[in-house]
Write a protein that holds these residues in place. Sequence first.
Motif, PDB file in Angstrom:
ATOM      1  N   ASP A  68      17.325  29.226 -38.470  1.00 59.34           N
ATOM      2  CA  ASP A  68      17.565  27.790 -38.294  1.00 59.34           C
ATOM      3  C   ASP A  68      17.817  27.099 -39.630  1.00 59.34           C
ATOM      4  OD1 ASP A  68      17.238  28.097 -35.575  1.00 59.34           O
ATOM      5  OD2 ASP A  68      15.293  27.088 -35.487  1.00 59.34           O
ATOM      6  N   PHE A  69      17.040  27.446 -40.644  1.00 62.33           N
ATOM      7  CA  PHE A  69      17.182  26.808 -41.950  1.00 62.33           C
ATOM      8  C   PHE A  69      18.556  27.097 -42.545  1.00 62.33           C
ATOM      9  CE2 PHE A  69      16.596  25.784 -46.333  1.00 62.33           C
ATOM     10  CZ  PHE A  69      15.560  24.867 -46.390  1.00 62.33           C
ATOM     11  N   LEU A  70      19.003  28.323 -42.456  1.00 67.88           N
ATOM     12  CA  LEU A  70      20.304  28.677 -43.032  1.00 67.88           C
ATOM     13  C   LEU A  70      21.462  28.015 -42.304  1.00 67.88           C
ATOM     14  CD1 LEU A  70      19.868  32.448 -43.925  1.00 67.88           C
ATOM     15  CD2 LEU A  70      19.771  30.467 -45.466  1.00 67.88           C
ATOM     16  N   LYS A  71      21.310  27.779 -41.007  1.00 65.19           N
ATOM     17  CA  LYS A  71      22.389  27.186 -40.206  1.00 65.19           C
ATOM     18  C   LYS A  71      22.163  25.694 -39.943  1.00 65.19           C
ATOM     19  CE  LYS A  71      23.337  31.366 -37.567  1.00 65.19           C
ATOM     20  NZ  LYS A  71      23.227  31.972 -36.234  1.00 65.19           N
ATOM     21  N   TRP A  72      21.126  25.106 -40.471  1.00 67.53           N
ATOM     22  CA  TRP A  72      20.673  23.742 -40.180  1.00 67.53           C
ATOM     23  C   TRP A  72      21.842  22.807 -39.874  1.00 67.53           C
ATOM     24  CZ3 TRP A  72      16.292  22.181 -38.537  1.00 67.53           C
ATOM     25  CH2 TRP A  72      15.862  20.874 -38.684  1.00 67.53           C
ATOM     26  N   ASN A  73      21.933  22.417 -38.592  1.00 64.70           N
ATOM     27  CA  ASN A  73      23.013  21.551 -38.142  1.00 64.70           C
ATOM     28  C   ASN A  73      22.515  20.702 -36.979  1.00 64.70           C
ATOM     29  OD1 ASN A  73      23.131  23.146 -35.761  1.00 64.70           O
ATOM     30  ND2 ASN A  73      24.681  24.477 -36.636  1.00 64.70           N
ATOM     31  N   GLU A  74      23.376  19.923 -36.414  1.00 64.18           N
ATOM     32  CA  GLU A  74      22.996  18.999 -35.346  1.00 64.18           C
ATOM     33  C   GLU A  74      22.471  19.730 -34.109  1.00 64.18           C
ATOM     34  OE1 GLU A  74      22.138  15.161 -34.863  1.00 64.18           O
ATOM     35  OE2 GLU A  74      23.014  16.055 -36.621  1.00 64.18           O
ATOM     36  N   ARG A  75      23.096  20.835 -33.742  1.00 66.01           N
ATOM     37  CA  ARG A  75      22.647  21.593 -32.564  1.00 66.01           C
ATOM     38  C   ARG A  75      21.217  22.089 -32.750  1.00 66.01           C
ATOM     39  NH1 ARG A  75      22.042  26.601 -31.455  1.00 66.01           N
ATOM     40  NH2 ARG A  75      23.040  27.380 -33.325  1.00 66.01           N
ATOM     41  N   ILE A  76      20.888  22.556 -33.945  1.00 67.31           N
ATOM     42  CA  ILE A  76      19.540  23.043 -34.225  1.00 67.31           C
ATOM     43  C   ILE A  76      18.551  21.880 -34.235  1.00 67.31           C
ATOM     44  CG2 ILE A  76      18.084  24.117 -35.999  1.00 67.31           C
ATOM     45  CD1 ILE A  76      20.581  25.936 -36.576  1.00 67.31           C
ATOM     46  N   ARG A  77      18.947  20.758 -34.797  1.00 66.23           N
ATOM     47  CA  ARG A  77      18.080  19.574 -34.793  1.00 66.23           C
ATOM     48  C   ARG A  77      17.749  19.155 -33.364  1.00 66.23           C
ATOM     49  NH1 ARG A  77      21.409  17.986 -39.589  1.00 66.23           N
ATOM     50  NH2 ARG A  77      19.921  17.482 -41.239  1.00 66.23           N
ATOM     51  N   VAL A  78      18.742  19.175 -32.481  1.00 63.04           N
ATOM     52  CA  VAL A  78      18.530  18.814 -31.079  1.00 63.04           C
ATOM     53  C   VAL A  78      17.523  19.784 -30.440  1.00 63.04           C
ATOM     54  CG1 VAL A  78      19.648  18.736 -28.802  1.00 63.04           C
ATOM     55  CG2 VAL A  78      20.731  17.634 -30.782  1.00 63.04           C
ATOM     56  N   ARG A  79      17.711  21.072 -30.665  1.00 57.46           N
ATOM     57  CA  ARG A  79      16.769  22.057 -30.103  1.00 57.46           C
ATOM     58  C   ARG A  79      15.359  21.821 -30.623  1.00 57.46           C
ATOM     59  NH1 ARG A  79      15.554  26.663 -32.300  1.00 57.46           N
ATOM     60  NH2 ARG A  79      17.599  27.087 -33.171  1.00 57.46           N
ATOM     61  N   TRP A  80      15.242  21.513 -31.919  1.00 52.38           N
ATOM     62  CA  TRP A  80      13.923  21.248 -32.496  1.00 52.38           C
ATOM     63  C   TRP A  80      13.268  20.045 -31.816  1.00 52.38           C
ATOM     64  CZ3 TRP A  80      12.161  22.323 -38.057  1.00 52.38           C
ATOM     65  CH2 TRP A  80      12.496  23.626 -38.426  1.00 52.38           C
ATOM     66  N   CYS A  81      14.045  19.024 -31.463  1.00 53.32           N
ATOM     67  CA  CYS A  81      13.483  17.864 -30.768  1.00 53.32           C
ATOM     68  C   CYS A  81      12.887  18.289 -29.430  1.00 53.32           C
ATOM     69  CB  CYS A  81      14.551  16.792 -30.557  1.00 53.32           C
ATOM     70  SG  CYS A  81      15.058  15.962 -32.075  1.00 53.32           S
ATOM     71  N   PHE A  82      13.606  19.083 -28.679  1.00 53.92           N
ATOM     72  CA  PHE A  82      13.082  19.560 -27.410  1.00 53.92           C
ATOM     73  C   PHE A  82      11.871  20.463 -27.624  1.00 53.92           C
ATOM     74  CE2 PHE A  82      17.038  17.892 -25.899  1.00 53.92           C
ATOM     75  CZ  PHE A  82      16.749  17.471 -24.610  1.00 53.92           C
ATOM     76  N   ASP A  83      11.932  21.333 -28.633  1.00 55.07           N
ATOM     77  CA  ASP A  83      10.786  22.192 -28.955  1.00 55.07           C
ATOM     78  C   ASP A  83       9.560  21.357 -29.292  1.00 55.07           C
ATOM     79  OD1 ASP A  83      12.174  24.555 -28.572  1.00 55.07           O
ATOM     80  OD2 ASP A  83      12.364  25.035 -30.704  1.00 55.07           O
ATOM     81  N   TYR A  84       9.738  20.323 -30.089  1.00 52.33           N
ATOM     82  CA  TYR A  84       8.616  19.468 -30.514  1.00 52.33           C
ATOM     83  C   TYR A  84       7.899  18.862 -29.303  1.00 52.33           C
ATOM     84  CZ  TYR A  84       6.076  15.664 -32.820  1.00 52.33           C
ATOM     85  OH  TYR A  84       5.098  14.796 -33.250  1.00 52.33           O
ATOM     86  N   PHE A  85       8.669  18.462 -28.311  1.00 49.40           N
ATOM     87  CA  PHE A  85       8.082  17.858 -27.120  1.00 49.40           C
ATOM     88  C   PHE A  85       7.740  18.887 -26.042  1.00 49.40           C
ATOM     89  CE2 PHE A  85      10.235  14.227 -29.078  1.00 49.40           C
ATOM     90  CZ  PHE A  85       9.146  13.371 -29.175  1.00 49.40           C
ATOM     91  N   GLY A  86       7.910  20.175 -26.367  1.00 53.65           N
ATOM     92  CA  GLY A  86       7.527  21.235 -25.441  1.00 53.65           C
ATOM     93  C   GLY A  86       8.425  21.355 -24.227  1.00 53.65           C
ATOM     94  N   LYS A  87       9.669  20.984 -24.374  1.00 54.41           N
ATOM     95  CA  LYS A  87      10.621  21.012 -23.255  1.00 54.41           C
ATOM     96  C   LYS A  87      11.748  21.982 -23.549  1.00 54.41           C
ATOM     97  CE  LYS A  87       8.407  17.646 -21.318  1.00 54.41           C
ATOM     98  NZ  LYS A  87       7.530  17.885 -20.210  1.00 54.41           N
ATOM     99  N   MET A  88      12.385  22.442 -22.486  1.00 52.87           N
ATOM    100  CA  MET A  88      13.558  23.291 -22.628  1.00 52.87           C
ATOM    101  C   MET A  88      14.777  22.400 -22.854  1.00 52.87           C
ATOM    102  SD  MET A  88      12.659  26.433 -22.388  1.00 52.87           S
ATOM    103  CE  MET A  88      14.253  27.196 -22.175  1.00 52.87           C
TER     104      MET A  88
END
Length: 174
Positions: free
Chosen positions: A139-159
């Motif tokens: 994720d760090f090497l590819k850090w982009n908008e798609r990864i940021r979006v996934r991290w938001c869902f991960d943070y809230f425990g959602k798929m």
Amino acid sequence: MTGDADKSDKSNGAIILGWWRANLRPDPDTGPARGLRARLRRATHVVDVLAEAQVIALHDALGRRHDPTRLAALVPVLAAVKRPDGPRIARAVGGEEPRLSHLRFQRLIRSDNQELALGLRRALPLVDHTCNVAALGEDFLKWNERIRVRWCFDYFGKMPPDASDAAPETEETT
């Protein structure tokens, strides 16, 4: 030639995890590994990190297709991880009772390179220095908008929603 084929068969995350196990947390833990971890954690400049032969070896193992400054920002974060088998970092710091405040998480996902690395290094103690090293590295090497979006869902425990599911919903609402 088979060396290049082997590199393309392995994901960046698998390469990073293998490097972490060999250099930062070998079993048994050795003096050279402890020294490398300490030097990487204390590093304040890109060249301090890139001056380590093991980091250049990781760059080569990744196929030299990544920005060395981004890799130099990632490696000290990896040096702060003690156990590589936890959940993805955003999931670990979030959830119903988040360990990382919502405001700090927002700041984290808006950051890049050095700021992202600093935020992650500050978040790791909240999760006992445990996270999925392969996912973190990739994720760090590819850090982009798609990864940021996934991290938001991960943070809230959602798929995260599947991109193909989003199109029919938009069509139905129009």
